[in-house]
Write a protein that holds these residues in place. Sequence first.
Motif, mmCIF file in Angstrom:
data_model
loop_
_atom_site.group_PDB
_atom_site.id
_atom_site.type_symbol
_atom_site.label_atom_id
_atom_site.label_comp_id
_atom_site.label_asym_id
_atom_site.label_seq_id
_atom_site.Cartn_x
_atom_site.Cartn_y
_atom_site.Cartn_z
ATOM 1 N N LYS A 205 43.548 21.271 39.801
ATOM 2 C CA LYS A 205 43.412 22.694 39.523
ATOM 3 C C LYS A 205 42.811 22.971 38.148
ATOM 4 O O LYS A 205 42.165 24.006 37.948
ATOM 5 C CB LYS A 205 44.779 23.371 39.640
ATOM 6 C CG LYS A 205 45.305 23.428 41.060
ATOM 7 C CD LYS A 205 46.667 24.102 41.128
ATOM 8 C CE LYS A 205 47.171 24.171 42.570
ATOM 9 N NZ LYS A 205 48.519 24.794 42.661
ATOM 10 N N PRO A 208 38.276 22.543 38.562
ATOM 11 C CA PRO A 208 37.798 22.890 39.908
ATOM 12 C C PRO A 208 36.282 23.090 39.961
ATOM 13 O O PRO A 208 35.796 24.083 40.520
ATOM 14 C CB PRO A 208 38.539 24.204 40.186
ATOM 15 C CG PRO A 208 38.616 24.856 38.830
ATOM 16 C CD PRO A 208 38.764 23.722 37.830
ATOM 17 N N SER A 209 35.517 22.179 39.380
ATOM 18 C CA SER A 209 34.072 22.381 39.224
ATOM 19 C C SER A 209 33.345 22.453 40.562
ATOM 20 O O SER A 209 32.546 23.365 40.806
ATOM 21 C CB SER A 209 33.480 21.281 38.337
ATOM 22 O OG SER A 209 33.870 20.002 38.785
ATOM 23 N N TYR A 211 34.723 22.894 43.582
ATOM 24 C CA TYR A 211 35.343 23.968 44.362
ATOM 25 C C TYR A 211 34.630 25.289 44.118
ATOM 26 O O TYR A 211 34.281 26.016 45.059
ATOM 27 C CB TYR A 211 36.821 24.073 43.987
ATOM 28 C CG TYR A 211 37.587 25.177 44.673
ATOM 29 C CD1 TYR A 211 38.215 24.960 45.901
ATOM 30 C CD2 TYR A 211 37.696 26.438 44.094
ATOM 31 C CE1 TYR A 211 38.925 25.970 46.537
ATOM 32 C CE2 TYR A 211 38.398 27.459 44.717
ATOM 33 C CZ TYR A 211 39.010 27.221 45.935
ATOM 34 O OH TYR A 211 39.703 28.232 46.550
ATOM 35 N N HIS A 212 34.394 25.615 42.862
ATOM 36 C CA HIS A 212 33.746 26.882 42.538
ATOM 37 C C HIS A 212 32.235 26.818 42.738
ATOM 38 O O HIS A 212 31.611 27.824 43.105
ATOM 39 C CB HIS A 212 34.094 27.293 41.111
ATOM 40 C CG HIS A 212 35.501 27.789 40.962
ATOM 41 N ND1 HIS A 212 35.937 28.955 41.542
ATOM 42 C CD2 HIS A 212 36.578 27.269 40.319
ATOM 43 C CE1 HIS A 212 37.227 29.132 41.263
ATOM 44 N NE2 HIS A 212 37.628 28.123 40.520
ATOM 45 N N ALA A 213 31.640 25.637 42.498
ATOM 46 C CA ALA A 213 30.190 25.508 42.694
ATOM 47 C C ALA A 213 29.812 25.790 44.141
ATOM 48 O O ALA A 213 28.791 26.446 44.416
ATOM 49 C CB ALA A 213 29.725 24.115 42.286
ATOM 50 N N ARG A 215 31.203 27.755 46.075
ATOM 51 C CA ARG A 215 31.410 29.173 46.344
ATOM 52 C C ARG A 215 30.523 30.060 45.475
ATOM 53 O O ARG A 215 30.657 31.288 45.482
ATOM 54 C CB ARG A 215 32.892 29.521 46.123
ATOM 55 C CG ARG A 215 33.803 28.908 47.185
ATOM 56 C CD ARG A 215 35.256 28.835 46.749
ATOM 57 N NE ARG A 215 36.124 28.361 47.830
ATOM 58 C CZ ARG A 215 36.232 27.109 48.203
ATOM 59 N NH1 ARG A 215 35.543 26.166 47.586
ATOM 60 N NH2 ARG A 215 37.044 26.775 49.204
ATOM 61 N N GLN A 217 30.519 30.310 42.254
ATOM 62 C CA GLN A 217 31.326 30.941 41.209
ATOM 63 C C GLN A 217 31.334 30.078 39.957
ATOM 64 O O GLN A 217 31.254 28.849 40.042
ATOM 65 C CB GLN A 217 32.775 31.114 41.693
ATOM 66 C CG GLN A 217 32.919 31.934 42.958
ATOM 67 C CD GLN A 217 34.317 31.822 43.555
ATOM 68 O OE1 GLN A 217 35.105 30.960 43.171
ATOM 69 N NE2 GLN A 217 34.627 32.699 44.505
ATOM 70 N N PRO A 218 31.450 30.703 38.784
ATOM 71 C CA PRO A 218 31.607 29.901 37.567
ATOM 72 C C PRO A 218 32.983 29.254 37.539
ATOM 73 O O PRO A 218 33.966 29.861 37.983
ATOM 74 C CB PRO A 218 31.457 30.934 36.446
ATOM 75 C CG PRO A 218 31.848 32.235 37.075
ATOM 76 C CD PRO A 218 31.410 32.153 38.509
ATOM 77 N N ALA A 219 33.041 28.030 37.067
ATOM 78 C CA ALA A 219 34.315 27.305 37.034
ATOM 79 C C ALA A 219 34.861 27.277 35.612
ATOM 80 O O ALA A 219 34.134 26.994 34.660
ATOM 81 C CB ALA A 219 34.129 25.881 37.548
ATOM 82 N N LYS A 220 36.130 27.577 35.481
ATOM 83 C CA LYS A 220 36.814 27.453 34.195
ATOM 84 C C LYS A 220 37.594 26.149 34.215
ATOM 85 O O LYS A 220 38.570 25.998 34.955
ATOM 86 C CB LYS A 220 37.752 28.635 33.967
ATOM 87 C CG LYS A 220 38.426 28.616 32.605
ATOM 88 C CD LYS A 220 39.309 29.839 32.396
ATOM 89 C CE LYS A 220 39.976 29.793 31.020
ATOM 90 N NZ LYS A 220 40.860 30.978 30.816
ATOM 91 N N CYS A 221 37.145 25.193 33.423
ATOM 92 C CA CYS A 221 37.746 23.858 33.415
ATOM 93 C C CYS A 221 38.298 23.540 32.034
ATOM 94 O O CYS A 221 37.707 23.891 31.016
ATOM 95 C CB CYS A 221 36.714 22.796 33.801
ATOM 96 S SG CYS A 221 35.988 22.991 35.427
#
Length: 412
Positions: A205, A208-209, A211-213, A215, A217-221
């Motif tokens: 969690k 989630p690079s 996972y968001h890519a 979709r 969406q930008p990923a906050k990691c």
Amino acid sequence: MAVTFKDIENARTVLAGNVVRTPLIRADKLSDITGADIYVKFENLQVTSSFKDRGAYNKMSSLTDAERARGVIAMSAGNHAQAVAYHAKRLGIPATIVMPETTPSTKVERTRAHGAHVILSGETLAESQVTAETLVKDKGYLLIHPYDDDKVIAGQGTIAIEMLEDQPDLDVMVVPIGGGGIIGGTAIAAKHIKPDVEMLGVEVKLYPSMYHALRGQPAKCGGSTLAEGIAVKNVTERTITIAKQYVDDVRLVGESDIERAVMAYLTHQKTLAEGAGAAGLAAVFADPGHFRGRKVGLILCGGNIDPRILASIILRELEREHRIVNLRIQIDDRPGVLGRIATLLGQLGANILEVSHRRMFLDVPAKGAELEIMVETRDGPHADEIVARIEAEGFSTRVLDAPGGRETVRRG
């Protein structure tokens, strides 16, 4: 140039006799626990204890003499580092490895032991990559990327061919995702051999690079994770494109799921899994209903876990299972009370691990004291029996839940 199934077949020929063809074994106890039919691919049995041997060898064995003379460089949180260092030594290629400063010491030491020059730089893999790219420009090294490379992806894809040879009727394969190399290669191979097999990727969690890519969406990691091997902020267009075409879904798992999976591999399969290596099993634990009654292939992709971290996980899981319980008991400060409680615990079959006897706290009565006792129990019901008996003796008791930081207050 996109990776094809033919590329993966060619990689398999290259790898034959140069990396371990690891076993796929049915995990009876894990199957009983989850309700799924679990098969585990033991990539932790590779020479460097991870699947990275496959991609690293496939890439470096393809280099020309001129490229080998330049020397290679890689950035890695540990497993790719060890694989590049090990196979570079076998192939007579000078190797430099850039690793994050947060990399577990066991991975750093093993990389150096393979003869590579190790540079610790940056807090994250992304920062290590900047250093590696600078050295490529300054020194002329050839970069062996951990996942953004067709040869590397093809090498990792050989895992799926072996799994489906050994168990052709797998319903679903669950694959950890860092940068996307292993999920890309295995998904291409698996979907070619068995188009209806479900390919699930797993990320933590905190990172989630992919996972968001997928979709858009930008990923906050960011943050500290047990699964540092898949703590990747930046997936690439190459791996995203493959995942969009061949991966059915990406699941996210929490730290407690990963800890539980590491412990399950240790206690039920008698094998070591690092956090990233246990991510597939963690996904099954997190959503058992999705897998129940299905044949599930898990890739235990790495076993390079720091012994100190492993010891901490073991203790934390024993506490979660209430096989180790921390008790805080208020007593009268007079002779014989401590002995009375110790005798009671012995009669109940509890093993005392630690005792702390405190008097000088303002929330403790002037004529009182506070005991903190860590005891080993058989299981949760046994722990409840112990607490009930202490309460029956008239002592106010708090049961401390160390992993979650909670206290359950019971009054005798």
